[in-house]
Write an enzyme that holds these catalytic residues in place. Structure first.
Site, PDB file in Angstrom:
ATOM      1  N   GLY A  48      34.546  41.410  34.878  1.00 57.68           N
ATOM      2  CA  GLY A  48      34.718  40.289  36.093  1.00 57.68           C
ATOM      3  C   GLY A  48      35.718  41.127  37.168  1.00 57.68           C
ATOM      4  O   GLY A  48      35.736  40.923  37.949  1.00 57.68           O
ATOM      5  N   GLU A 103      42.076  44.424  35.922  1.00 62.63           N
ATOM      6  CA  GLU A 103      41.433  42.552  35.538  1.00 62.63           C
ATOM      7  C   GLU A 103      41.767  41.582  36.775  1.00 62.63           C
ATOM      8  O   GLU A 103      42.449  42.354  37.643  1.00 62.63           O
ATOM      9  CB  GLU A 103      42.456  42.178  34.811  1.00 62.63           C
ATOM     10  CG  GLU A 103      42.372  42.087  33.329  1.00 62.63           C
ATOM     11  CD  GLU A 103      40.785  41.231  33.143  1.00 62.63           C
ATOM     12  OE1 GLU A 103      40.281  41.752  33.822  1.00 62.63           O
ATOM     13  OE2 GLU A 103      40.543  41.019  32.518  1.00 62.63           O
ATOM     14  N   ASP A 104      40.575  41.055  37.056  1.00 64.77           N
ATOM     15  CA  ASP A 104      40.322  39.926  37.701  1.00 64.77           C
ATOM     16  C   ASP A 104      41.073  39.007  37.448  1.00 64.77           C
ATOM     17  O   ASP A 104      41.976  38.406  38.401  1.00 64.77           O
ATOM     18  CB  ASP A 104      38.592  39.903  37.928  1.00 64.77           C
ATOM     19  CG  ASP A 104      38.656  39.223  36.002  1.00 64.77           C
ATOM     20  OD1 ASP A 104      39.441  39.099  35.240  1.00 64.77           O
ATOM     21  OD2 ASP A 104      37.671  38.689  36.126  1.00 64.77           O
ATOM     22  N   ASP A 107      44.447  33.844  32.186  1.00 67.30           N
ATOM     23  CA  ASP A 107      44.628  33.253  32.222  1.00 67.30           C
ATOM     24  C   ASP A 107      45.194  32.224  30.896  1.00 67.30           C
ATOM     25  O   ASP A 107      46.636  32.700  31.506  1.00 67.30           O
ATOM     26  CB  ASP A 107      43.404  32.314  32.194  1.00 67.30           C
ATOM     27  CG  ASP A 107      42.577  30.466  32.338  1.00 67.30           C
ATOM     28  OD1 ASP A 107      43.962  30.023  31.799  1.00 67.30           O
ATOM     29  OD2 ASP A 107      41.916  30.408  31.707  1.00 67.30           O
ATOM     30  N   PHE A 156      38.933  26.408  37.104  1.00 63.57           N
ATOM     31  CA  PHE A 156      38.207  27.605  37.861  1.00 63.57           C
ATOM     32  C   PHE A 156      37.711  28.054  38.556  1.00 63.57           C
ATOM     33  O   PHE A 156      37.175  27.238  39.281  1.00 63.57           O
ATOM     34  CB  PHE A 156      37.359  26.733  36.631  1.00 63.57           C
ATOM     35  CG  PHE A 156      36.321  28.143  35.853  1.00 63.57           C
ATOM     36  CD1 PHE A 156      36.333  28.166  34.931  1.00 63.57           C
ATOM     37  CD2 PHE A 156      35.135  27.846  36.523  1.00 63.57           C
ATOM     38  CE1 PHE A 156      35.927  29.768  34.795  1.00 63.57           C
ATOM     39  CE2 PHE A 156      33.952  28.867  35.696  1.00 63.57           C
ATOM     40  CZ  PHE A 156      34.705  29.470  34.967  1.00 63.57           C
ATOM     41  N   VAL A 157      38.126  29.745  38.832  1.00 60.69           N
ATOM     42  CA  VAL A 157      37.233  29.867  40.455  1.00 60.69           C
ATOM     43  C   VAL A 157      36.418  30.634  40.107  1.00 60.69           C
ATOM     44  O   VAL A 157      36.329  31.281  38.612  1.00 60.69           O
ATOM     45  CB  VAL A 157      38.918  30.732  40.896  1.00 60.69           C
ATOM     46  CG1 VAL A 157      39.996  29.566  40.830  1.00 60.69           C
ATOM     47  CG2 VAL A 157      39.229  32.140  39.667  1.00 60.69           C
TER      48      VAL A 157
END
Ligand code: 5GP
Length: 183
Positions: A48, A103-104, A107, A156-157
Site C-alpha cells: 500500500g 505507511e499508507d 487503522d 474503507f478507503v
C-alpha cells in the site's frame, strides 16, 4: 486511473492527487528540518505504501535510502486481523540508522505498533513513522505517529496505493469504497 473511471464504486471522494501531493510536501519540509545532516532510511510497507514512498522520497531534498518490508494484514477482506507476519524482510542493517517507517494508512494501529517494536530491537538509532492517512476512531492501540497526513472517518478507503482485493491501487486520488463492491 481517475475518479471518473470508477465512479459507481465510490461513495465519496476524499483527496485528489493535488491535495495528496501538497500534504506530502508539507511533511517533507518537516522531515528535512528534523533530519538535516543525517541520511534516514525510509522503510516502506508493501504494498500500500508504494505511492506514498515514491512521491515523498522524490519530494525530499535531503539524501535518503529506501528499503521495503512486506507484512500480512488484511488479506482480501476489510477487517484487520491483528496477526502480523513478515512476508519480506529488510535487506538493510539498522544499527545506528535513523529509520522512518512509511505507511499508507493506520487503522487499528496493530500493524505499525508491532513493526515499530520489531525495528527498534534491531539497533536503530531512532524509529519514527510517517502515515498519509489515519482513522482515529478505529485505533485499538495508540501509535505515536510523528508525521501524519490526513485524519479520515472510519470507512474503507481505496486509491493511491490502497487496494480492495488488489484493485484500485492505481487510482490517482483516495475515495471511500461503495459497500456494494464488497458485500
Ligand atoms: P492496522 O493494523 O492499522 O489495522 O491496518 C493497517 C493496514 O491495513 C494498512 O497498511 C492497510 O494495508 C490496511 N488498511 C487499513 N484500513 C484500510 C482501508 O480503509 N483501506 C484499505 N485499502 N486498506 C486498509
Amino acid at each position: 486511473m481517475e475518479f471518473s473511471d470508477i465512479e459507481s464504486d465510490l461513495t465519496e471522494i476524499l483527496f485528489t492527487e493535488d491535495e495528496i501531493h501538497a500534504k506530502l510536501a508539507e511533511l517533507a519540509r518537516r522531515i528535512e528540518a528534523d533530519y538535516a545532516g543525517t541520511k534516514p532510511l525510509l522503510v516502506g510497507v508493501l504494498r500500500g505504501a508504494v505511492m506514498v514512498m515514491a512521491d515523498l522520497a522524490r519530494e525530499l531534498t535531503i539524501p535518503i535510502e529506501m528499503d521495503w518490508m512486506a507484512v500480512s494484514s488484511y488479506g482480501s477482506g476489510t477487517q484487520s486481523s491483528g496477526v502480523v507476519r513478515i512476508l519480506k524482510d529488510l535487506d538493510t542493517d539498522l544499527h545506528g540508522r535513523h529509520v522512518i517507517i512509511v505507511e499508507d494508512i493506520i487503522d487499528s494501529g496493530l500493524t505499525l505498533s508491532w513493526l515499530r517494536g520489531n525495528l527498534a530491537t534491531r539497533g536503530a538509532e531512532s524509529v519514527e513513522i510517517v502515515a498519509l492517512l489515519r482513522k482515529p476512531d478505529a485505533a485499538k492501540v495508540e501509535v505515536d505517529v510523528k508525521y501524519e497526513g490526513f485524519q479520515i472517518p472510519n470507512a474503507f478507503v481505496i486509491g493511491y496505493g490502497l487496494d480492495y482485493a488488489e484493485q484500485y491501487r492505481n487510482l490517482r486520488g483516495i475515495g471511500v469504497l461503495a459497500p456494494h463492491v464488497y458485500s
